[in-house]
Motif scaffolding. Structure first.
Motif, mmCIF file in Angstrom:
data_model
loop_
_atom_site.group_PDB
_atom_site.id
_atom_site.type_symbol
_atom_site.label_atom_id
_atom_site.label_comp_id
_atom_site.label_asym_id
_atom_site.label_seq_id
_atom_site.Cartn_x
_atom_site.Cartn_y
_atom_site.Cartn_z
ATOM 1 N N GLN A 4 5.326 -28.941 121.939
ATOM 2 C CA GLN A 4 3.929 -29.203 122.021
ATOM 3 C C GLN A 4 3.299 -27.636 121.998
ATOM 4 O OE1 GLN A 4 4.327 -30.940 125.977
ATOM 5 N NE2 GLN A 4 3.005 -28.848 127.130
ATOM 6 N N ASN A 5 2.029 -27.884 122.305
ATOM 7 C CA ASN A 5 1.316 -26.689 122.354
ATOM 8 C C ASN A 5 0.940 -26.249 123.717
ATOM 9 O OD1 ASN A 5 0.169 -24.300 121.881
ATOM 10 N ND2 ASN A 5 -1.645 -24.888 120.640
ATOM 11 N N ARG A 6 1.948 -24.975 124.271
ATOM 12 C CA ARG A 6 2.399 -24.528 125.340
ATOM 13 C C ARG A 6 1.223 -22.995 125.729
ATOM 14 N NH1 ARG A 6 8.538 -23.850 125.619
ATOM 15 N NH2 ARG A 6 8.349 -22.891 123.882
ATOM 16 N N GLY A 12 2.234 -16.694 126.663
ATOM 17 C CA GLY A 12 1.575 -16.429 124.961
ATOM 18 C C GLY A 12 2.414 -17.004 124.237
ATOM 19 N N HIS A 13 3.337 -17.806 124.531
ATOM 20 C CA HIS A 13 4.024 -18.195 123.094
ATOM 21 C C HIS A 13 3.397 -19.274 122.408
ATOM 22 C CE1 HIS A 13 5.678 -19.920 126.896
ATOM 23 N NE2 HIS A 13 5.857 -20.840 126.280
ATOM 24 N N GLY A 14 2.898 -19.801 122.788
ATOM 25 C CA GLY A 14 2.429 -21.256 121.967
ATOM 26 C C GLY A 14 2.739 -22.059 122.021
ATOM 27 N N TRP A 15 2.847 -22.759 120.570
ATOM 28 C CA TRP A 15 3.896 -23.532 119.845
ATOM 29 C C TRP A 15 5.507 -23.687 120.492
ATOM 30 C CZ3 TRP A 15 2.034 -28.422 118.444
ATOM 31 C CH2 TRP A 15 0.594 -28.802 118.688
ATOM 32 N N ALA A 16 5.305 -25.314 120.522
ATOM 33 C CA ALA A 16 7.067 -25.397 121.516
ATOM 34 C C ALA A 16 7.675 -25.242 119.670
ATOM 35 C CB ALA A 16 7.619 -25.914 122.352
ATOM 36 N N PRO A 37 1.197 -29.059 115.280
ATOM 37 C CA PRO A 37 0.586 -28.238 114.727
ATOM 38 C C PRO A 37 -0.556 -28.909 114.118
ATOM 39 C CG PRO A 37 3.100 -27.379 114.246
ATOM 40 C CD PRO A 37 2.758 -28.803 114.824
ATOM 41 N N ALA A 38 -1.540 -28.526 113.364
ATOM 42 C CA ALA A 38 -2.251 -28.493 112.145
ATOM 43 C C ALA A 38 -1.503 -27.891 110.802
ATOM 44 C CB ALA A 38 -3.118 -27.449 112.025
#
Length: 112
Positions: A4-6, A12-16, A37-38
């Protein structure tokens, strides 16, 4: 189990993950989260859980699928039966060794 998007999540790392496949997994807690993600796709196929969440691709929820191991099937297609036999135990090829792994718990030599 979550892809998921963390967001910031403190680091601040974003997508898993992107292009992540959960194949024949079993969640021992509550859910399996598969968000995409998109610009990518994440999948959940043949998984067992209490709930499923996310906008990723889901198929065969709460029912395992064949082949049992996507990795071993791909390895066999690429390099043949010998490659699979080199990295697995006979018990793995015939079923599951999860009970033996739980009993072993990483203590001493593993001897199924």
């Amino acid at each position: 189990m979550r892809v998921q998007n963390r967001g910031a999540s403190g680091s601040g790392h974003g997508w898993a993950g992107a292009q992540t496949m959960f194949w024949n997994c079993r969640s021992t807690r509550v859910d399996i989260m598969v968000q995409s993600p998109a610009a990518a796709r994440n999948w959940g196929v043949g998984n067992i859980a209490l709930t499923f969440a996310g906008n990723g691709y889901f198929e065969s929820n709460n029912r395992h699928v064949l082949p049992r191991s996507l990795y071993l099937a791909q390895l066999k297609d690429r390099l043949g039966d010998a490659a699979v036999n080199n990295i697995t135990l006979p018990a793995q090829r015939m079923g599951s060794i999860s009970t033996q792994l739980q009993s072993w718990a990483g203590e001493g030599a593993f001897n199924p």
